[in-house]
Design a protein around this motif. Structure first.
Motif: not given
Lengths: 138, 319
Positions: A12-28
């Motif tokens: 799981m990762g965030k490509p590009g410059l978007c820094g909003h990581d609440r959602g991805i951490v929940l999914v992780v």
């Protein structure tokens, strides 16, 4: 006598410059709680780096979260890189703020499924279990 | 399981020796999952092993291990060496799942050609965690990596076991975690070849170094004396010295996987045998074992004698 259980592996990762990581951490966390091994590569990954990591970690699924509008370009590049590395068998999933009208475009690039904001965690878990199961059987 | 890569053990071995990254990655999964293909791969690469220098890095969560590994990768790549990394993180005892996040700190090396980083969860490997780690290290060794770094969270028996298999054992001690007594409690002085005081840019690092030096000074003088290196990965302090210290061990001949391999193999046997025995002894249906338990409870036999008998019973049951 093989007792080591094969586990679903997900990058799981965030490509590009978007820094909003609440959602991805929940999914992780939801994926971990479903018994998966989740490699979390944090924010600001390049598509090149995500694909290389997905290969090194031999994952079943590469999930990316994008909330700042770069999803079309980034996902097109990710899918292209996976094909170039002969790794298109790794299932590419996208999530985040994605307008419904972009979903067909993303799928045409090679994104297998899109989970927009409001998607249920159990649906994401279930989908990954299903595609990983198909992949293991193939 | 036939996949695009052919999927036979021979294909994987050829791919590994060629340094093909997809083959290496898939072979690691096969050996980690202990599949038939995985076991065949391991047998077939054994004679290609022994070139790599194996370094174990351990320390408390947040000690700075991953950041240090990242700094070391950069340093050794600069010295013309290729580097493989196995980053071990715990599996959840509840779900069996794991979050493997060590790579975040090593992101800048993920595209480096002479680097391969693999995350490993501690999940219940039947042969014990250290055998799984050794198997993954074997694949990277066969693939020709000069240096292989195994990173583990230093909280428990399995980490000490992993330390046993490394040629050079580094314990990372961050400042501010406690006083000198903590250093004895953790037993870290015993396993370390090199003690790294991390986050050396912080003021408390002086105190940590002093504590470690004091604890070493009051030990039995005949005991092995670990080196102490102060490191700040973010401020790039001490990385060169640490790499020199690792190289010095290699030049002494203690830093190669081939050296002392019989002793190491025996330690691995011991760990694996203990694991096998534990699994069978706790799961096997046996009235004789039950009778032994009752005999101990009645005081008819002491624990040591009973354990030896139990071992014999289990071994016979296996035949």
């Amino acid at each position: 006598m093989s007792t080591a259980q094969r586990r679903i592996r997900v990058l799981m990762g965030k490509p590009g410059l978007c820094g909003h990581d609440r959602g991805i951490v929940l999914v992780v966390m939801a994926l971990r709680d479903a018994g998966m091994e989740v490699i979390y590569s944090g924010r600001h990954n390049s598509p090149e780096s995500l694909v290389e990591v997905a290969i090194q970690e031999d994952v079943d699924v590469l999930g990316v979260s994008i909330l700042a509008g770069g999803h079309l370009g980034l996902c097109e590049r990710l899918a292209k890189l996976l094909r170039e590395r002969n790794a298109q068998d790794i299932v590419l999933l996208a999530g985040g703020f994605i307008p419904p009208e972009d979903i067909p475009k993303l799928k045409a690039f090679g994104v297998r499924e899109v989970f927009r904001d409001g998607a249920k965690l159990e649906d994401i878990v279930q989908f990954i279990e299903q595609v990983a199961g198909e992949r293991a059987a193939a | 399981m036939g996949d695009r890569l052919g999927g036979s053990a021979d294909d994987y071995v050829a791919g590994i020796l060629r340094g093909d990254r997809r083959s290496i990655a898939r072979a690691i999964s096969a050996v980690e999952n202990e599949t038939a293909t995985g076991r065949a791969i391991l047998r077939n690469i054994q004679r290609h092993l022994g070139r790599a220098q194996l370094i174990g890095i351990t320390g408390a969560p947040g000690a700075g291990k991953s950041t240090l590994v990242s700094a070391l990768i950069g340093e050794f790549l600069g010295r013309g060496r290729s580097v493989g990394v196995v980053a071990v993180d715990p599996s959840s005892p509840f779900s069996g799942g794991a979050i493997l996040g060590d790579r975040i700190r090593m992101e800048r090396h993920s595209l480096a050609e002479r680097t391969f980083i693999r995350s490993l969860a501690t999940r219940g490997h039947s042969g014990g965690l250290s055998r799984a780690v050794v198997a993954v290290v074997d694949v990277l060794d066969a693939a020709g990596f000069d240096l292989i770094i195994v990173e583990t969270v230093g909280v428990g028996q399995s980490e000490v076991e992993i330390a046993e298999i490394a040629d050079t054992r580094i314990v990372v001690c961050p400042p501010g975690l406690g006083d000198d007594v903590q250093a004895i409690k953790a037993g870290i002085l015993e396993i370390a070849d090199i003690l790294v005081v991390s986050k050396a840019d912080l003021p408390l690092a002086d105190k940590t170094e002093l504590d470690l030096r004091f604890m070493l000074s009051v030990r039995d003088p005949s005991a092995r004396q670990p080196a102490i290196v102060r490191v700040s990965s973010v401020a790039s302090i001490g990385i060169t010295e640490l790499a020199d210290s690792i190289d010095a061990r290699r030049d002494l001949g203690v830093g190669k996987r081939g050296i002392g391999s019989r002793a190491r193999m025996r330690r691995l046997f011991a760990q694996e045998a203990a694991n096998l025995l534990r699994r069978r002894m706790t799961s096997i249906e046996s009235p004789a074992l039950d009778a032994l338990c009752d005999a101990v409870a009645c005081g008819d036999i002491d624990h040591e004698q009973a354990s030896l008998q139990a071992m014999r019973l289990v071994m016979e049951g296996c035949r």
